[in-house]
Design an enzyme around this catalytic site. Sequence first.
Site, PDB file in Angstrom:
ATOM      1  N   HIS A  95      29.809  32.936  43.478  1.00 37.48           N
ATOM      2  CA  HIS A  95      29.961  31.475  43.321  1.00 37.48           C
ATOM      3  C   HIS A  95      30.940  30.871  44.340  1.00 37.48           C
ATOM      4  CE1 HIS A  95      33.633  32.016  40.973  1.00 37.48           C
ATOM      5  NE2 HIS A  95      33.031  32.311  39.844  1.00 37.48           N
ATOM      6  N   GLU A 101      31.053  33.404  30.666  1.00 40.66           N
ATOM      7  CA  GLU A 101      30.615  33.111  32.032  1.00 40.66           C
ATOM      8  C   GLU A 101      29.392  33.993  32.330  1.00 40.66           C
ATOM      9  OE1 GLU A 101      33.743  32.983  34.986  1.00 40.66           O
ATOM     10  OE2 GLU A 101      32.414  31.956  36.403  1.00 40.66           O
ATOM     11  N   HIS A 135      35.648  43.666  35.590  1.00 43.58           N
ATOM     12  CA  HIS A 135      35.308  43.827  37.010  1.00 43.58           C
ATOM     13  C   HIS A 135      36.193  44.930  37.594  1.00 43.58           C
ATOM     14  CE1 HIS A 135      32.950  40.127  37.269  1.00 43.58           C
ATOM     15  NE2 HIS A 135      33.946  39.454  36.724  1.00 43.58           N
TER      16      HIS A 135
HETATM   17 FE1  FEO Z   1      34.989  34.502  34.252  1.00 44.30          FE
HETATM   18 FE2  FEO Z   1      33.944  37.479  35.521  1.00 44.30          FE
HETATM   19  O1  FEO Z   1      33.786  35.815  34.738  1.00 44.30           O
END
Ligand code: FEO
Length: 404
Positions: free
Chosen positions: A24, A80, A229
């Site tokens: 993004h 998200e 992540h």
């Molecule tokens: Fe806020 Fe990795 O999404």
Amino acid sequence: MKAVQIKPDIYWVGAIDWGVRDFHGYITPNGTTYNNYLILDRDITLIDTVKHDFSEITIDNIMSICDPAQIKNVVINHIEPDHVSSIDKIMDYCPEAMIYITDKGKKGLDRHFDTSKWRFTIVRTGDSLSTGKYTVMFLETPMLHWPDSMMSYIKEAKLLLSQDAFGQHLATAARFDDEFVECASHSDLDEAVVDYYANILMPFGNLIKNKIAEVQKLGLDFDMIAPDHGVIWRGAPQKVIQDYLNMANGKAALRVAIVYDTMWHSTEHMTFPLMQGIQDEGVDCKIIKLRATPMSIAIKEFWKSRGCLIGTPTLNNIMFPSVAEFLTHLRGLRPKNRITGAFGSFGWGGGAVKDAYEEFKRMGLESFEPGVQVQYRPSAKDDVACYEFGKAFAQKVKEYHTKF
Ligand code: FEO
């Protein structure tokens, strides 16, 4: 791939995205991962899903250890799309599973999916879910970094599932921090942590400090932090917490980032005597040309430096567009504890340097005025003025740096 055990009967079942370079708008030169986790207990429980393109991968990973139809609970820590956009595919396998989510998460999910066919339990901080031998406790973390965000904590496993917090955009074969530093380096991992914090969590320093204090007050005992992540922190989870606290408290290097753009090289030329002046004061300097640098890297370099000089030509009486874009992006990240200045060239009428100082004021950043400007081409006299401004700015940065 297949599931990777991270604790007894708790598995990573996520996906590695080697190819993503634009997340993004955030440049991810090392790709990323979408981590989710499965508790293989009496009541099989999935913690988070993955980005929709990777639905089949997470389902295959789950199938490597159990039948997804057996999933009894799905915990959604954050809505998200990189974490929730495959929930419909998961729920096709286990339509009766109970979804544990915050109130704001549920309301957000309603805007993305037809949720009428799914079952929900709305949770708040302190609520918990027993899966059998394990207890999953929920900890709301609103605005870290979305209103719906929460973390999950498994006391018996000493495991904190921290969602985006403590993550890194790193696609790597290593699932754990200690594996990663063996095949790469500590500095690559540290850089990935700073990059992620600067571009995603910079606005939330105070919230981060408060949340870490809350976790400490609750006495949560953990020896592993598993974010959504990058690598899982099992080697030294306290180090990444300390890194976050340091950044939230304004840690930066005694360094000036010169962030600039140029039309006919006049503003660019000014960076050289400025750099020399800064270095002659014993302060390190990093120069970033905006049209040659992805925005997220420019943001990271700003964040790593105590001082920042913005260089902009005047175009049509205002700042150069790439510089305006950078400052707008930076304003959204609500930077603190940095000192700023500006310089630039103009033809027949200035305006850009003044605009830059106004932006610094809007951001509430301390600035060192009035900057330095040159008309058309920098002369030898202008070079001296730039050098002197660089020296004076570096002195200010050194003075300001002693506050931290
Ligand atoms: Fe806020 Fe990795 O999404």
